[in-house]
Design a protein around this motif. Sequence first.
Motif, PDB file in Angstrom:
ATOM      1  N   ALA A 192     -30.756  57.734 -33.542  1.00 41.12           N
ATOM      2  CA  ALA A 192     -31.291  57.381 -32.228  1.00 41.12           C
ATOM      3  C   ALA A 192     -32.408  58.341 -31.854  1.00 41.12           C
ATOM      4  O   ALA A 192     -32.381  59.526 -32.215  1.00 41.12           O
ATOM      5  N   ALA A 193     -33.406  57.811 -31.153  1.00 40.72           N
ATOM      6  CA  ALA A 193     -34.466  58.661 -30.620  1.00 40.72           C
ATOM      7  C   ALA A 193     -33.898  59.480 -29.467  1.00 40.72           C
ATOM      8  O   ALA A 193     -33.098  58.978 -28.666  1.00 40.72           O
ATOM      9  N   ALA A 199     -30.611  52.417 -39.374  1.00 46.05           N
ATOM     10  CA  ALA A 199     -31.637  51.833 -38.509  1.00 46.05           C
ATOM     11  C   ALA A 199     -31.219  50.464 -37.986  1.00 46.05           C
ATOM     12  O   ALA A 199     -31.512  50.116 -36.839  1.00 46.05           O
ATOM     13  N   THR A 206     -37.957  50.051 -36.460  1.00 49.61           N
ATOM     14  CA  THR A 206     -38.477  51.254 -35.827  1.00 49.61           C
ATOM     15  C   THR A 206     -37.395  51.884 -34.948  1.00 49.61           C
ATOM     16  O   THR A 206     -36.656  51.179 -34.255  1.00 49.61           O
ATOM     17  N   VAL A 207     -37.326  53.198 -35.013  1.00 49.73           N
ATOM     18  CA  VAL A 207     -36.440  53.971 -34.154  1.00 49.73           C
ATOM     19  C   VAL A 207     -37.253  55.166 -33.679  1.00 49.73           C
ATOM     20  O   VAL A 207     -37.532  56.082 -34.466  1.00 49.73           O
ATOM     21  N   LEU A 228     -33.451  62.854 -35.106  1.00 51.13           N
ATOM     22  CA  LEU A 228     -33.131  61.426 -35.047  1.00 51.13           C
ATOM     23  C   LEU A 228     -31.702  61.140 -35.494  1.00 51.13           C
ATOM     24  O   LEU A 228     -31.039  60.269 -34.948  1.00 51.13           O
ATOM     25  N   SER A 260     -29.002  51.198 -35.096  1.00 42.04           N
ATOM     26  CA  SER A 260     -29.503  52.311 -34.294  1.00 42.04           C
ATOM     27  C   SER A 260     -28.851  52.323 -32.916  1.00 42.04           C
ATOM     28  O   SER A 260     -28.514  51.271 -32.352  1.00 42.04           O
ATOM     29  N   ASP A 261     -28.651  53.529 -32.417  1.00 46.99           N
ATOM     30  CA  ASP A 261     -28.015  53.781 -31.127  1.00 46.99           C
ATOM     31  C   ASP A 261     -26.528  53.457 -31.122  1.00 46.99           C
ATOM     32  O   ASP A 261     -25.887  53.522 -30.078  1.00 46.99           O
ATOM     33  N   ARG A 287     -25.005  58.812 -35.764  1.00 43.64           N
ATOM     34  CA  ARG A 287     -25.797  57.881 -34.955  1.00 43.64           C
ATOM     35  C   ARG A 287     -27.273  58.184 -35.142  1.00 43.64           C
ATOM     36  O   ARG A 287     -27.697  59.324 -35.032  1.00 43.64           O
TER      37      ARG A 287
END
Length: 229
Positions: free
Chosen positions: A227-228, A168, A134-135, A215, A171-172, A225
């Motif tokens: 990321a939320a 994912a 999950t992101v 995202l 992520s980040d 990238r």
Amino acid sequence: MGRKILIIEDDAETRAFVAKGLGEHGHVVDQSADGRDGLFMASDGSYDLIVLDRMLPGMDGLGVLRALRAAGVVTPVLTLSALASVDDRIAGLESGADDYLVKPFAFSELLARVNALLRRADGRTGGAVETRLTVGDLDIDLLSRTVKRSGRTIELKPREYALLEYFARNSDRVVTRTMLLESVWDYHFDPATNVIDVHVSRLRKKLDEGFDDSLLHTVRGAGYRLAAS
């Protein structure tokens, strides 16, 4: 179901051979050709398994092993080495390796050992196997290979799914073109193609179109990238 595996191996041919085989069996593979760089990548404990060559530039495999175990990283490690004596095997295992495979080797044997180490690790964690990523409001079901954002199903082609899963799992973090070429396309050189730009553009459209927040971000001069916001 694919796992996240790190290969630390300075021989480009061996590294490509192992990465290609593991990728074909559904695993997400990161690579390093240097002991120090590999140690840095492995130190966050995010990998399910590490395939580690013993003879490496920067820091040898035994040094990488000792540093990982001293830092409390318990990721299973399969050591590869042309050193085949009993003393060499013992040194590898006593430094923290979970298994030791002598070069040259058949990929089928390496895969069997990888699977055994992953099963053993699952047993230590009570069989808790990662089934979702999950992101933000993005949900990826690794078993059914389905993707939803805020409950809305997003239809992806196989390569788009592989690309999204790699994003994912990282992520980040900034993901470079080289990382994508090696891990998603299995290219170990830049073929001077816009294949990444085209696929990222299509993926971004499917992920972000109709939503207020993006995202998938482009990091100018570096890569991408997920990321939320």
